[in-house]
Design a protein around this motif. Structure first.
Motif, mmCIF file in Angstrom:
data_model
loop_
_atom_site.group_PDB
_atom_site.id
_atom_site.type_symbol
_atom_site.label_atom_id
_atom_site.label_comp_id
_atom_site.label_asym_id
_atom_site.label_seq_id
_atom_site.Cartn_x
_atom_site.Cartn_y
_atom_site.Cartn_z
ATOM 1 N N THR A 1 0.832 -1.203 0.000
ATOM 2 C CA THR A 1 0.000 0.000 0.000
ATOM 3 C C THR A 1 0.868 1.256 0.000
ATOM 4 N N GLY A 2 0.371 2.274 -0.665
ATOM 5 C CA GLY A 2 1.075 3.552 -0.708
ATOM 6 C C GLY A 2 2.223 3.550 -1.691
ATOM 7 N N LYS A 3 3.021 4.601 -1.613
ATOM 8 C CA LYS A 3 4.176 4.756 -2.497
ATOM 9 C C LYS A 3 5.436 4.409 -1.706
ATOM 10 N N VAL A 4 6.241 3.516 -2.279
ATOM 11 C CA VAL A 4 7.437 3.028 -1.602
ATOM 12 C C VAL A 4 8.603 3.047 -2.579
ATOM 13 N N LEU A 5 9.724 3.611 -2.139
ATOM 14 C CA LEU A 5 10.976 3.554 -2.897
ATOM 15 C C LEU A 5 11.841 2.472 -2.265
ATOM 16 N N VAL A 6 12.231 1.477 -3.059
ATOM 17 C CA VAL A 6 13.072 0.385 -2.580
ATOM 18 C C VAL A 6 14.448 0.515 -3.235
ATOM 19 N N ILE B 1 13.615 0.956 -7.150
ATOM 20 C CA ILE B 1 12.308 0.707 -7.753
ATOM 21 C C ILE B 1 11.267 1.452 -6.929
ATOM 22 N N VAL B 2 10.400 2.188 -7.626
ATOM 23 C CA VAL B 2 9.277 2.853 -6.962
ATOM 24 C C VAL B 2 8.037 1.991 -7.183
ATOM 25 N N PHE B 3 7.365 1.660 -6.089
ATOM 26 C CA PHE B 3 6.122 0.905 -6.132
ATOM 27 C C PHE B 3 4.986 1.795 -5.669
ATOM 28 N N LYS B 4 3.837 1.647 -6.306
ATOM 29 C CA LYS B 4 2.618 2.332 -5.844
ATOM 30 C C LYS B 4 1.548 1.266 -5.692
ATOM 31 N N ASP B 5 1.090 1.089 -4.461
ATOM 32 C CA ASP B 5 0.083 0.072 -4.139
ATOM 33 C C ASP B 5 0.452 -1.304 -4.704
ATOM 34 N N GLY B 6 1.726 -1.678 -4.542
ATOM 35 C CA GLY B 6 2.190 -2.997 -4.936
ATOM 36 C C GLY B 6 2.630 -3.151 -6.377
ATOM 37 N N LYS B 7 2.439 -2.127 -7.201
ATOM 38 C CA LYS B 7 2.808 -2.195 -8.622
ATOM 39 C C LYS B 7 4.051 -1.347 -8.873
ATOM 40 N N GLU B 8 4.988 -1.901 -9.644
ATOM 41 C CA GLU B 8 6.179 -1.134 -10.019
ATOM 42 C C GLU B 8 5.788 -0.010 -10.976
ATOM 43 N N VAL B 9 6.220 1.219 -10.659
ATOM 44 C CA VAL B 9 5.914 2.353 -11.526
ATOM 45 C C VAL B 9 7.162 2.976 -12.141
ATOM 46 N N GLU B 10 8.321 2.756 -11.538
ATOM 47 C CA GLU B 10 9.557 3.279 -12.124
ATOM 48 C C GLU B 10 10.743 2.530 -11.553
ATOM 49 N N ARG B 11 11.819 2.452 -12.387
ATOM 50 C CA ARG B 11 13.037 1.748 -11.981
ATOM 51 C C ARG B 11 14.240 2.480 -12.562
ATOM 52 N N VAL B 12 15.266 2.650 -11.744
ATOM 53 C CA VAL B 12 16.524 3.221 -12.226
ATOM 54 C C VAL B 12 17.683 2.434 -11.626
ATOM 55 N N LYS B 13 18.774 2.402 -12.368
ATOM 56 C CA LYS B 13 19.991 1.734 -11.905
ATOM 57 C C LYS B 13 21.088 2.765 -11.755
ATOM 58 N N GLY B 14 21.989 2.512 -10.819
ATOM 59 C CA GLY B 14 23.138 3.390 -10.637
ATOM 60 C C GLY B 14 22.847 4.543 -9.692
ATOM 61 N N LEU B 15 23.901 5.291 -9.413
ATOM 62 C CA LEU B 15 23.809 6.444 -8.517
ATOM 63 C C LEU B 15 22.957 7.525 -9.169
ATOM 64 N N GLN B 16 21.970 8.015 -8.444
ATOM 65 C CA GLN B 16 21.091 9.076 -8.941
ATOM 66 C C GLN B 16 21.210 10.281 -8.013
ATOM 67 N N GLN B 17 20.944 11.438 -8.565
ATOM 68 C CA GLN B 17 21.004 12.660 -7.776
ATOM 69 C C GLN B 17 19.641 12.971 -7.179
ATOM 70 N N LYS B 18 19.642 13.792 -6.144
ATOM 71 C CA LYS B 18 18.432 14.149 -5.401
ATOM 72 C C LYS B 18 17.289 14.626 -6.300
ATOM 73 N N PRO B 19 17.517 15.556 -7.258
ATOM 74 C CA PRO B 19 16.390 16.018 -8.095
ATOM 75 C C PRO B 19 15.720 14.881 -8.877
ATOM 76 N N LYS B 20 16.496 13.944 -9.387
ATOM 77 C CA LYS B 20 15.951 12.817 -10.144
ATOM 78 C C LYS B 20 15.089 11.941 -9.233
ATOM 79 N N ILE B 21 15.557 11.681 -8.041
ATOM 80 C CA ILE B 21 14.813 10.824 -7.115
ATOM 81 C C ILE B 21 13.511 11.507 -6.691
ATOM 82 N N ILE B 22 13.571 12.784 -6.412
ATOM 83 C CA ILE B 22 12.362 13.526 -6.037
ATOM 84 C C ILE B 22 11.371 13.495 -7.190
ATOM 85 N N GLN B 23 11.849 13.646 -8.412
ATOM 86 C CA GLN B 23 10.971 13.593 -9.594
ATOM 87 C C GLN B 23 10.325 12.215 -9.706
#
Length: 102
Positions: free
Chosen positions: A19-24, A77-99
């Motif tokens: 449930t909800g939005k989760v960044l793993v 991986i960002v999940f919303k209510d159990g479903k994957e909505v976005e995935r990125v690999k490697g080091l990311q910067q704060k603005p990208k993660i917030i987006q």
């Protein structure tokens, strides 16, 4: 309420993302970019609301890696209510993660 970053194991993942939005973040303790990403995520947690941020050790949870097709670290991986909505690999910067989380 600001988010927090906490460590979980593979067995907890299903319940956490249900449930909800989760960044793993999948990481390894020996990975330099993973260590840097830890600081970035702590910074992101201060400015995002209604998001749970969790980390899973790549080396200690190999069973869950195959299920989510995680083949490198760091992977987020960002999940919303159990479903994957976005995935990125490697080091990311704060603005990208917030987006990713908006």
């Amino acid at each position: 309420m600001p988010a927090t970053v906490r460590e979980i194991n593979g067995a907890e993942l299903e319940q956490v993302i249900s449930t909800g939005k989760v960044l793993v973040k999948f990481y390894s303790k020996t990975c330099g970019p993973c260590k840097m990403l830890k600081f970035v995520l702590n910074d992101v947690a201060k400015v995002v609301d209604d998001v749970e941020i969790v980390t899973i050790d790549f080396d200690e949870n190999k069973d869950i890696l195959e299920k989510y097709a995680v083949s490198s670290y760091p992977t987020m991986i960002v999940f919303k209510d159990g479903k994957e909505v976005e995935r990125v690999k490697g080091l990311q910067q704060k603005p990208k993660i917030i987006q990713m989380l908006s």
